[in-house]
Write an enzyme that holds these catalytic residues in place. Structure first.
Site, PDB file in Angstrom:
ATOM      1  N   SER A   1      43.669  46.295  33.612  1.00 32.51           N
ATOM      2  CA  SER A   1      42.779  45.317  32.983  1.00 32.51           C
ATOM      3  C   SER A   1      42.836  45.403  31.472  1.00 32.51           C
ATOM      4  O   SER A   1      43.046  46.491  30.913  1.00 32.51           O
ATOM      5  CB  SER A   1      41.335  45.570  33.435  1.00 32.51           C
ATOM      6  OG  SER A   1      40.447  44.725  32.737  1.00 32.51           O
TER       7      SER A   1
ATOM      8  N   TYR B   1      34.421  51.348  34.521  1.00 34.82           N
ATOM      9  CA  TYR B   1      35.473  50.432  34.996  1.00 34.82           C
ATOM     10  C   TYR B   1      36.732  50.604  34.137  1.00 34.82           C
ATOM     11  O   TYR B   1      37.838  50.800  34.658  1.00 34.82           O
ATOM     12  CB  TYR B   1      34.967  48.990  34.929  1.00 34.82           C
ATOM     13  CG  TYR B   1      35.990  47.956  35.346  1.00 34.82           C
ATOM     14  CD1 TYR B   1      36.382  47.840  36.677  1.00 34.82           C
ATOM     15  CD2 TYR B   1      36.566  47.097  34.410  1.00 34.82           C
ATOM     16  CE1 TYR B   1      37.332  46.887  37.068  1.00 34.82           C
ATOM     17  CE2 TYR B   1      37.501  46.150  34.783  1.00 34.82           C
ATOM     18  CZ  TYR B   1      37.883  46.044  36.111  1.00 34.82           C
ATOM     19  OH  TYR B   1      38.817  45.111  36.485  1.00 34.82           O
TER      20      TYR B   1
HETATM   21  P1  NDP Z   1      38.161  39.857  43.868  1.00 41.47           P
HETATM   22  O1  NDP Z   1      36.780  40.412  43.973  1.00 41.47           O
HETATM   23  O2  NDP Z   1      38.382  38.440  44.187  1.00 41.47           O
HETATM   24  O3  NDP Z   1      39.172  40.716  44.723  1.00 41.47           O
HETATM   25  C1  NDP Z   1      39.021  42.094  44.892  1.00 41.47           C
HETATM   26  C2  NDP Z   1      39.807  42.488  46.109  1.00 41.47           C
HETATM   27  O4  NDP Z   1      39.691  43.917  46.282  1.00 41.47           O
HETATM   28  C3  NDP Z   1      39.292  41.835  47.376  1.00 41.47           C
HETATM   29  O5  NDP Z   1      40.386  41.374  48.131  1.00 41.47           O
HETATM   30  C4  NDP Z   1      38.595  42.968  48.100  1.00 41.47           C
HETATM   31  O6  NDP Z   1      38.746  42.807  49.501  1.00 41.47           O
HETATM   32  C5  NDP Z   1      39.398  44.158  47.629  1.00 41.47           C
HETATM   33  N1  NDP Z   1      38.692  45.420  47.789  1.00 41.47           N
HETATM   34  C6  NDP Z   1      37.548  45.839  47.229  1.00 41.47           C
HETATM   35  N2  NDP Z   1      37.211  47.054  47.702  1.00 41.47           N
HETATM   36  C7  NDP Z   1      38.183  47.403  48.587  1.00 41.47           C
HETATM   37  C8  NDP Z   1      38.416  48.527  49.409  1.00 41.47           C
HETATM   38  N3  NDP Z   1      37.571  49.586  49.430  1.00 41.47           N
HETATM   39  N4  NDP Z   1      39.507  48.546  50.188  1.00 41.47           N
HETATM   40  C9  NDP Z   1      40.369  47.497  50.204  1.00 41.47           C
HETATM   41  N5  NDP Z   1      40.202  46.408  49.450  1.00 41.47           N
HETATM   42  C10 NDP Z   1      39.117  46.363  48.654  1.00 41.47           C
HETATM   43  O7  NDP Z   1      38.586  40.195  42.365  1.00 41.47           O
HETATM   44  P2  NDP Z   1      39.970  40.061  41.575  1.00 41.47           P
HETATM   45  O8  NDP Z   1      40.963  39.294  42.333  1.00 41.47           O
HETATM   46  O9  NDP Z   1      39.608  39.653  40.219  1.00 41.47           O
HETATM   47  O10 NDP Z   1      40.412  41.595  41.498  1.00 41.47           O
HETATM   48  C11 NDP Z   1      41.736  42.036  41.794  1.00 41.47           C
HETATM   49  C12 NDP Z   1      42.089  43.130  40.794  1.00 41.47           C
HETATM   50  O11 NDP Z   1      42.171  42.573  39.487  1.00 41.47           O
HETATM   51  C13 NDP Z   1      41.062  44.253  40.707  1.00 41.47           C
HETATM   52  O12 NDP Z   1      41.737  45.489  40.608  1.00 41.47           O
HETATM   53  C14 NDP Z   1      40.342  43.959  39.419  1.00 41.47           C
HETATM   54  O13 NDP Z   1      39.781  45.117  38.842  1.00 41.47           O
HETATM   55  C15 NDP Z   1      41.477  43.395  38.581  1.00 41.47           C
HETATM   56  N6  NDP Z   1      41.094  42.601  37.412  1.00 41.47           N
HETATM   57  C16 NDP Z   1      40.316  41.488  37.546  1.00 41.47           C
HETATM   58  C17 NDP Z   1      39.962  40.769  36.434  1.00 41.47           C
HETATM   59  C18 NDP Z   1      39.089  39.559  36.494  1.00 41.47           C
HETATM   60  O14 NDP Z   1      38.632  39.084  35.443  1.00 41.47           O
HETATM   61  N7  NDP Z   1      38.813  39.001  37.667  1.00 41.47           N
HETATM   62  C19 NDP Z   1      40.438  41.144  35.105  1.00 41.47           C
HETATM   63  C20 NDP Z   1      41.274  42.310  35.093  1.00 41.47           C
HETATM   64  C21 NDP Z   1      41.592  43.005  36.210  1.00 41.47           C
HETATM   65  P3  NDP Z   1      37.679  43.187  50.631  1.00 41.47           P
HETATM   66  O15 NDP Z   1      36.320  43.083  50.013  1.00 41.47           O
HETATM   67  O16 NDP Z   1      37.958  42.182  51.695  1.00 41.47           O
HETATM   68  O17 NDP Z   1      38.056  44.587  51.049  1.00 41.47           O
END
Ligand code: NDP
Length: 243
Positions: free
Chosen positions: A142, A155
């Site tokens: 990030s 984070y």
């Molecule tokens: P979302 O919340 O849409 O997606 C997060 C994903 O992580 C979901 O598919 C969720 O699936 C999964 N997840 C969470 N906990 C678990 C777990 N214990 N085991 C398996 N899967 C898990 O957010 P984003 O798409 O934005 O996030 C994706 C990545 O991008 C993350 O690492 C986030 O930190 C990073 N990011 C996001 C930014 C933003 O502005 N959105 C900016 C920079 C980085 P489920 O709940 O079904 O398990």
């Protein structure tokens, strides 16, 4: 033929946001995708949609905090598609708040998912990559680890821990087997920044200019599609107006 056609890609956090968009794009460009997350209803629907469009996809329940879940994803990829080319270690959680709030449960969750989850994935994939003589780890970190802002201490710390780990992994892997890539997105409109529940969203002001998750998917695809002797080490992408 693109550099993506025929590759087998396992993605964590594939049930929404960046993971979902990346799975769709890579599948559309000819990859077989192995989709992992906890919300299996969403994964099943996405896999069905990809298959209906002629792609190859399978969905597996995977909690990244449980090492065996990613081992099972990797094993299933190899069983079904014969190999694993890329692990997109993307699952993540974020809780915003001052350190003084002492939200230990949220801190633990972020360490467990954002850091330990990536370590579990690498531990699962690396033996397969070594046996094949080739593999690629892409980790979603990030910009919050590049410009440190109040409210995101833990984070950002988890994301920078992954960045540090990936650089060491890169230096330990210069025999040509492994490619490592970190993707640093700025604000992206996903459930992380726009949770369905909505109320008191600390990211609300950013949503006006946040990127679509497809922008991050394109960056990941760019790293994946390079020939194996070209490692895209890091990509930072953010909305042009993000401070
Ligand atoms: P979302 O919340 O849409 O997606 C997060 C994903 O992580 C979901 O598919 C969720 O699936 C999964 N997840 C969470 N906990 C678990 C777990 N214990 N085991 C398996 N899967 C898990 O957010 P984003 O798409 O934005 O996030 C994706 C990545 O991008 C993350 O690492 C986030 O930190 C990073 N990011 C996001 C930014 C933003 O502005 N959105 C900016 C920079 C980085 P489920 O709940 O079904 O398990």
């Amino acid at each position: 033929m693109s550099g993506i056609t025929g590759k087998v890609v396992a993605l964590t956090g594939a049930s929404s946001g960046i993971g979902e968009a990346t799975a769709r794009l890579l599948a559309a460009r000819g990859a077989a995708v192995v989709l992992g997350a906890r919300r299996t209803d969403r994964l099943d629907a996405l896999a069905a949609e990809i298959r209906a469009e002629g792609g190859r996809a399978l969905a597996l329940p995977a909690d990244v905090t449980v090492p065996g879940d990613q081992e099972a994803m990797v094993a299933r990829a190899v069983e079904e598609y014969g190999r694993l080319d890329v692990l997109v270690a993307n699952a993540g959680v974020a809780t915003v708040g001052p350190v003084a709030a002492l939200d230990l449960a949220a801190w633990t969750a972020m360490v467990d998912v954002n850091l330990r989850g990536v370590l579990h994935g690498v531990a699962a994939a690396l033996p397969v990559f070594r046996a094949q003589g080739e593999g690629h780890v892409v980790a979603t970190v990030s910009t919050s680890g590049l410009k440190i802002v109040p409210g995101q201490a833990v984070y950002a710390a988890t994301k920078n821990a992954v960045r540090t780990f990936m650089e060491a992994l890169r230096q330990e892997s210069t025999d040509g087997t492994l490619r490592t890539t970190t993707i640093s997105p700025g604000y992206v409109r996903t459930e992380l920044t726009a949770p369905p529940s909505g109320a008191d969203n600390p990211h609300a002001a950013m949503l006006a200019f946040a990127l679509a998750p497809e922008a991050v998917a394109r960056a990941i695809a760019f790293a994946v599609e390079q020939p194996h002797d070209v490692e895209i080490g890091a990509i930072t992408l953010r909305p042009t107006v993000q401070g």
